[in-house]
Design a protein around this motif. Sequence first.
Motif, PDB file in Angstrom:
ATOM      1  N   MET A   1      47.372 -18.171 -33.118  1.00 12.33           N
ATOM      2  CA  MET A   1      47.312 -17.100 -33.660  1.00 12.33           C
ATOM      3  C   MET A   1      46.367 -17.353 -35.063  1.00 12.33           C
ATOM      4  O   MET A   1      45.424 -16.694 -35.358  1.00 12.33           O
ATOM      5  CB  MET A   1      48.377 -16.211 -33.856  1.00 12.33           C
ATOM      6  CG  MET A   1      48.715 -15.590 -32.615  1.00 12.33           C
ATOM      7  SD  MET A   1      47.414 -14.294 -31.923  1.00 12.33           S
ATOM      8  CE  MET A   1      47.451 -13.142 -33.089  1.00 12.33           C
ATOM      9  N   LEU A   2      47.002 -18.482 -35.815  1.00 15.18           N
ATOM     10  CA  LEU A   2      46.156 -18.938 -37.011  1.00 15.18           C
ATOM     11  C   LEU A   2      44.773 -19.350 -36.840  1.00 15.18           C
ATOM     12  O   LEU A   2      43.997 -18.941 -37.636  1.00 15.18           O
ATOM     13  CB  LEU A   2      47.117 -19.834 -37.717  1.00 15.18           C
ATOM     14  CG  LEU A   2      46.863 -20.414 -39.241  1.00 15.18           C
ATOM     15  CD1 LEU A   2      46.965 -19.238 -40.082  1.00 15.18           C
ATOM     16  CD2 LEU A   2      47.736 -21.312 -39.396  1.00 15.18           C
ATOM     17  N   ALA A   3      44.664 -20.125 -35.806  1.00 15.99           N
ATOM     18  CA  ALA A   3      43.271 -20.585 -35.581  1.00 15.99           C
ATOM     19  C   ALA A   3      42.400 -19.516 -35.223  1.00 15.99           C
ATOM     20  O   ALA A   3      41.445 -19.553 -35.671  1.00 15.99           O
ATOM     21  CB  ALA A   3      43.455 -21.521 -34.234  1.00 15.99           C
ATOM     22  N   ALA A   4      42.798 -18.636 -34.337  1.00 12.54           N
ATOM     23  CA  ALA A   4      42.233 -17.485 -33.992  1.00 12.54           C
ATOM     24  C   ALA A   4      41.627 -16.541 -35.099  1.00 12.54           C
ATOM     25  O   ALA A   4      40.718 -16.084 -35.266  1.00 12.54           O
ATOM     26  CB  ALA A   4      42.684 -16.488 -32.940  1.00 12.54           C
ATOM     27  N   ALA A   5      42.673 -16.341 -36.156  1.00 11.05           N
ATOM     28  CA  ALA A   5      42.647 -15.544 -37.440  1.00 11.05           C
ATOM     29  C   ALA A   5      41.282 -16.134 -38.160  1.00 11.05           C
ATOM     30  O   ALA A   5      40.694 -15.584 -38.808  1.00 11.05           O
ATOM     31  CB  ALA A   5      43.732 -15.331 -38.091  1.00 11.05           C
ATOM     32  N   ALA A   6      41.470 -17.590 -38.287  1.00  9.34           N
ATOM     33  CA  ALA A   6      40.346 -18.408 -38.983  1.00  9.34           C
ATOM     34  C   ALA A   6      39.253 -18.139 -38.531  1.00  9.34           C
ATOM     35  O   ALA A   6      38.132 -17.511 -39.151  1.00  9.34           O
ATOM     36  CB  ALA A   6      40.976 -19.649 -39.283  1.00  9.34           C
ATOM     37  N   ALA A   7      39.093 -18.185 -37.334  1.00 10.96           N
ATOM     38  CA  ALA A   7      37.616 -18.180 -36.484  1.00 10.96           C
ATOM     39  C   ALA A   7      36.963 -16.849 -36.694  1.00 10.96           C
ATOM     40  O   ALA A   7      35.868 -16.397 -36.692  1.00 10.96           O
ATOM     41  CB  ALA A   7      37.618 -18.566 -35.108  1.00 10.96           C
ATOM     42  N   ASN A   8      38.057 -15.910 -36.345  1.00  8.32           N
ATOM     43  CA  ASN A   8      37.489 -14.421 -36.330  1.00  8.32           C
ATOM     44  C   ASN A   8      37.108 -14.111 -37.914  1.00  8.32           C
ATOM     45  O   ASN A   8      36.101 -13.309 -38.061  1.00  8.32           O
ATOM     46  CB  ASN A   8      38.854 -13.512 -35.995  1.00  8.32           C
ATOM     47  CG  ASN A   8      38.583 -12.122 -36.281  1.00  8.32           C
ATOM     48  OD1 ASN A   8      38.776 -11.396 -37.339  1.00  8.32           O
ATOM     49  ND2 ASN A   8      37.855 -11.374 -35.115  1.00  8.32           N
ATOM     50  N   CYS A   9      37.890 -14.436 -38.810  1.00  4.77           N
ATOM     51  CA  CYS A   9      37.424 -14.258 -40.365  1.00  4.77           C
ATOM     52  C   CYS A   9      36.069 -14.612 -40.784  1.00  4.77           C
ATOM     53  O   CYS A   9      35.233 -13.971 -41.221  1.00  4.77           O
ATOM     54  CB  CYS A   9      38.385 -14.444 -41.261  1.00  4.77           C
ATOM     55  SG  CYS A   9      38.239 -14.067 -42.896  1.00  4.77           S
ATOM     56  N   LEU A  10      35.729 -15.799 -40.343  1.00  2.00           N
ATOM     57  CA  LEU A  10      34.602 -16.425 -40.582  1.00  2.00           C
ATOM     58  C   LEU A  10      33.474 -15.914 -39.730  1.00  2.00           C
ATOM     59  O   LEU A  10      32.317 -15.609 -40.399  1.00  2.00           O
ATOM     60  CB  LEU A  10      34.542 -18.086 -40.264  1.00  2.00           C
ATOM     61  CG  LEU A  10      35.535 -18.879 -41.205  1.00  2.00           C
ATOM     62  CD1 LEU A  10      35.733 -20.288 -40.537  1.00  2.00           C
ATOM     63  CD2 LEU A  10      34.939 -19.105 -42.612  1.00  2.00           C
ATOM     64  N   SER A  11      33.731 -15.280 -38.309  1.00  4.36           N
ATOM     65  CA  SER A  11      32.701 -14.850 -37.766  1.00  4.36           C
ATOM     66  C   SER A  11      32.418 -13.448 -38.426  1.00  4.36           C
ATOM     67  O   SER A  11      31.030 -13.311 -38.685  1.00  4.36           O
ATOM     68  CB  SER A  11      33.545 -14.493 -36.204  1.00  4.36           C
ATOM     69  OG  SER A  11      33.355 -15.589 -35.623  1.00  4.36           O
ATOM     70  N   ALA A  12      33.453 -12.697 -38.915  1.00  4.27           N
ATOM     71  CA  ALA A  12      33.051 -11.378 -39.408  1.00  4.27           C
ATOM     72  C   ALA A  12      32.655 -11.475 -40.690  1.00  4.27           C
ATOM     73  O   ALA A  12      31.557 -10.637 -41.098  1.00  4.27           O
ATOM     74  CB  ALA A  12      34.361 -10.615 -39.574  1.00  4.27           C
TER      75      ALA A  12
ATOM     76  N   CYS B   1      35.636 -15.467 -46.550  1.00 11.50           N
ATOM     77  CA  CYS B   1      36.587 -15.358 -45.503  1.00 11.50           C
ATOM     78  C   CYS B   1      37.832 -15.450 -46.018  1.00 11.50           C
ATOM     79  O   CYS B   1      38.325 -16.376 -46.629  1.00 11.50           O
ATOM     80  CB  CYS B   1      36.257 -15.982 -44.515  1.00 11.50           C
ATOM     81  SG  CYS B   1      37.582 -16.404 -43.206  1.00 11.50           S
ATOM     82  N   VAL B   2      38.667 -14.244 -46.055  1.00 13.56           N
ATOM     83  CA  VAL B   2      40.039 -14.058 -46.692  1.00 13.56           C
ATOM     84  C   VAL B   2      40.759 -15.500 -45.945  1.00 13.56           C
ATOM     85  O   VAL B   2      41.678 -15.963 -46.955  1.00 13.56           O
ATOM     86  CB  VAL B   2      40.678 -12.820 -46.534  1.00 13.56           C
ATOM     87  CG1 VAL B   2      42.111 -12.681 -47.212  1.00 13.56           C
ATOM     88  CG2 VAL B   2      39.921 -11.606 -47.253  1.00 13.56           C
ATOM     89  N   VAL B   3      40.948 -15.388 -44.861  1.00 13.16           N
ATOM     90  CA  VAL B   3      41.959 -16.115 -44.157  1.00 13.16           C
ATOM     91  C   VAL B   3      41.633 -17.613 -44.254  1.00 13.16           C
ATOM     92  O   VAL B   3      42.480 -18.562 -44.819  1.00 13.16           O
ATOM     93  CB  VAL B   3      41.883 -15.826 -42.580  1.00 13.16           C
ATOM     94  CG1 VAL B   3      42.952 -16.908 -41.830  1.00 13.16           C
ATOM     95  CG2 VAL B   3      42.432 -14.413 -42.451  1.00 13.16           C
ATOM     96  N   SER B   4      40.344 -18.192 -44.098  1.00 12.90           N
ATOM     97  CA  SER B   4      40.063 -19.578 -44.004  1.00 12.90           C
ATOM     98  C   SER B   4      40.063 -20.327 -45.695  1.00 12.90           C
ATOM     99  O   SER B   4      40.583 -21.295 -45.752  1.00 12.90           O
ATOM    100  CB  SER B   4      38.767 -19.908 -43.600  1.00 12.90           C
ATOM    101  OG  SER B   4      37.658 -19.241 -44.147  1.00 12.90           O
ATOM    102  N   ALA B   5      39.779 -19.094 -46.619  1.00 13.75           N
ATOM    103  CA  ALA B   5      39.677 -19.665 -47.810  1.00 13.75           C
ATOM    104  C   ALA B   5      41.262 -19.826 -48.458  1.00 13.75           C
ATOM    105  O   ALA B   5      41.658 -20.722 -49.016  1.00 13.75           O
ATOM    106  CB  ALA B   5      38.953 -18.629 -48.770  1.00 13.75           C
TER     107      ALA B   5
END
Length: 153
Positions: free
Chosen positions: A50-61, A125-129
């Motif tokens: 879920m954490l990996a998906a969240a980072a990828a989703n946030c960067l994509s968005a 990107c809130v998550v990856s940052a």
Amino acid sequence: MSEEGRFTIQLEQQEGFQIKVAFDWKRVPDLLMDEPPPLGEQQGPNASRMLAAAAANCLSASLLYCVFKEEPPENCLTAEATCIMVRNERKKLRIGGMEIRLIVADVVKESPRFARCKDLFEDFCVVSASIRQGIPMKVTLVDRQGEVLHASE
């Protein structure tokens, strides 16, 4: 750092290691999370996934918003998130790194905004940052009567 907002997600253990996640948005269905064998039955994603998906989703968005603002074209981006699992010095399993790969269609790279956005989107990107900076976390363990049994520093 000032607090800009807050949200709460409810989690409830079902059976074994299966956890039902109820989001704070009424239109979002519950999600079942689980651990892989031998702990769980792999009936849903585990927390690392879920954490990996969240980072990828946030960067994509973030990229799509920067390039297109309003409504991006359909099917113009795919992503791959690779989570690198390592053991720390105490032999505890940890996420040692992530590799996020965004694959864009020609309509993205040919956009007039793309040249500028490709150098900016990661910062939004809130998550990856947040992952990169390390997220402070407070953990409190209470019983059902609310008595604090443990609190992290």
